[in-house]
Design a protein around this motif. Sequence first.
Motif, PDB file in Angstrom:
ATOM      1  N   VAL A 481     -10.221   5.824   8.439  1.00  0.00           N
ATOM      2  CA  VAL A 481      -9.607   4.879   7.215  1.00  0.00           C
ATOM      3  C   VAL A 481     -10.235   3.677   7.149  1.00  0.00           C
ATOM      4  CG1 VAL A 481      -7.744   4.162   8.272  1.00  0.00           C
ATOM      5  CG2 VAL A 481      -7.385   4.786   5.907  1.00  0.00           C
ATOM      6  N   ILE A 556      -4.931   8.135   2.023  1.00  0.00           N
ATOM      7  CA  ILE A 556      -3.951   7.569   2.248  1.00  0.00           C
ATOM      8  C   ILE A 556      -2.781   7.736   1.442  1.00  0.00           C
ATOM      9  CG2 ILE A 556      -5.241   5.646   3.575  1.00  0.00           C
ATOM     10  CD1 ILE A 556      -5.185   4.154   1.225  1.00  0.00           C
ATOM     11  N   PHE A 564       1.693   2.378   0.121  1.00  0.00           N
ATOM     12  CA  PHE A 564       0.772   1.547   0.744  1.00  0.00           C
ATOM     13  C   PHE A 564       0.284   0.532  -0.245  1.00  0.00           C
ATOM     14  CE2 PHE A 564      -1.216   4.897  -1.378  1.00  0.00           C
ATOM     15  CZ  PHE A 564      -2.546   4.484  -2.032  1.00  0.00           C
ATOM     16  N   ILE A 582      -0.816  -0.087   5.265  1.00  0.00           N
ATOM     17  CA  ILE A 582      -0.136   1.107   5.452  1.00  0.00           C
ATOM     18  C   ILE A 582       1.205   0.984   6.269  1.00  0.00           C
ATOM     19  CG2 ILE A 582      -2.252   2.241   5.052  1.00  0.00           C
ATOM     20  CD1 ILE A 582      -2.779   2.631   7.921  1.00  0.00           C
TER      21      ILE A 582
END
Length: 596
Positions: A481, A556, A564, A582
């Motif tokens: 990520v 995500i 987020f 996040i």
Amino acid sequence: MPAFFGFARLNNMKIHKKLLLIYIFCVFLPITLSNYLFYAKITQSVKKEEQRNIELSLERLDNQLTRSFKEAAALSNNIYFSRSFYEGLDTTYQDNLDYTLNYGSYFRTPLMGVTPYFQYHFTISFYTDNPTVLNAGSVLRITPTILNSTWYSQAFNTNNRHGDMFYFGQEVTSDGERLFSVIRKLNYYTSYSQYQKILKVDIRYNVLADIFKSEGTLGKFSLVDDNNRVIYSSLPEQQYLAPFNPASVPDKQFTMTKQLTSFDSMTGYRIIGVYEESVFHKALEQPKKYVLLIELATLLFATILIILISRSLYFRTRLLSRHMDKVNNQHFTLIEYPHVGKDEIGLLFHSFNRMIRKVKQLINDVYEAELRQKNFELESRQAELTALQSQVNPHYLFNVLETIRMKSVIKGELETADILSYMSKSYRRFLTSNREWVTVEEELSMIQEFLSIQKYRFEDEIDYSLEVEKNTLPLYIPSMVFQPFVENAFKHGIQGLDEKGLVSIRVYEEKNYLVFYIEDNGIGIKPERLNQLLEDVRAKEPQLNRIGMQNVFRRITFFFKDQFEFNINSSEHEFTAIELKIPLCRKHPTDGFDDK
């Protein structure tokens, strides 16, 4: 099992027939059906919209007509409670001169206030049996003709229970004008009861006509009273004061009825609208063209695409089949075709040519007798060719990298050995790790390996800093990520700078969020390109030039929904900064996210 599902029969079918089936059942029929359903939905929506427009038109007519009738009633009430009119109608005048001299104070002056308005909309008349008034102007005597008139008999018959009533007179004025009247007795002041006094307020017919003409673009209308008599109609087939006849509505037309708002004694009146059925067809012409155009364009594109694919597959498989037939006849010729491609069929072409070359080599090296003994070996070689199409064994590549690394260590090239070690670890991690969640420490370890490789590659042209709070290392995050943003910083940010490129990375906690912040001093992004970049990243459809960042954003979004934050800030020729927040995840997500 395959035979049960008909797969064996499909295996015996030509490729172009299979593609035709795919085109019919997966392209033509779905597109046609979806467009049909879409058109049916549009048709339903358009009809509802047109019906709603008609209903609104009828409501506007109801409001305008009711307002005119209520204005006439309000004017009648003002006169009904005005003492001067009672006094003027109940006075016994000595002669005509005396009446003329007092007419202004009793009638003209009180009516002056409303004269500019009712002059165009209403006509006010007073009727009395006072023999001393002149039968002229707004004051008229109740003569036998008046007593026998339809409006008088219906307004004051024994069955009438209302002090006021609305009535559209059956008589027509001498100039041919029809009138709708408010008629009432003036009996509020009982002290003026010497003579009978009647007030009649006439609504001009052209007022009603103008109201109906304002909505005439949609259809034609009729105003019907509580006895089903036509008071007004723009239909030439409907006669004035005749019963409304639905059978007189022409073919391909339909009617809609709106009950006129009731008040006082005026009840049961209706507005009947007559509309052409073609109003729906006209409204559907444009959507129908669009639907047909979309369907034709989609089918045309799909047809061209399927033809091109079909020709590509059919021509090459046919060419390969012909050369296989030649091999069956012991004619070992190579396929000389420059556009074999890199797909599965192209691989078959290359494998076939390699096989032909090896067969020719074997024929040239050994005798015909020995070829019989080599059949088993040839079969083994063909199996080997098939195995070459499988995935390269990653352990072999790891062993090669390790061999090169050890050789570099022996030669004293320690920096090269470290880079090869990083590459080996990264490659092993990419191929063997299929976990969706990793710790921050594992993610940063991979980023550190990438940064070391970039540093080795560019040497003093770049530099980087990595600041990480220790308490964030055991936190869980989705795999890969952070890494795409680091790669983009080098690839699109600082690569090719005249000055030294700097990349700063920070990972820290902020309230209930894990924050990943990366900034570079690269070429930056123009404002319009930055806006387009954010749109592409947030787009639902895949963007070929934004695969990495869009993949991170979609993942995500999948894991954290809207909990987020993702921001990009940039200034052209100065810097680009990306911040990703996040939710904290201190335990493995299979056990649930942290409570906030």
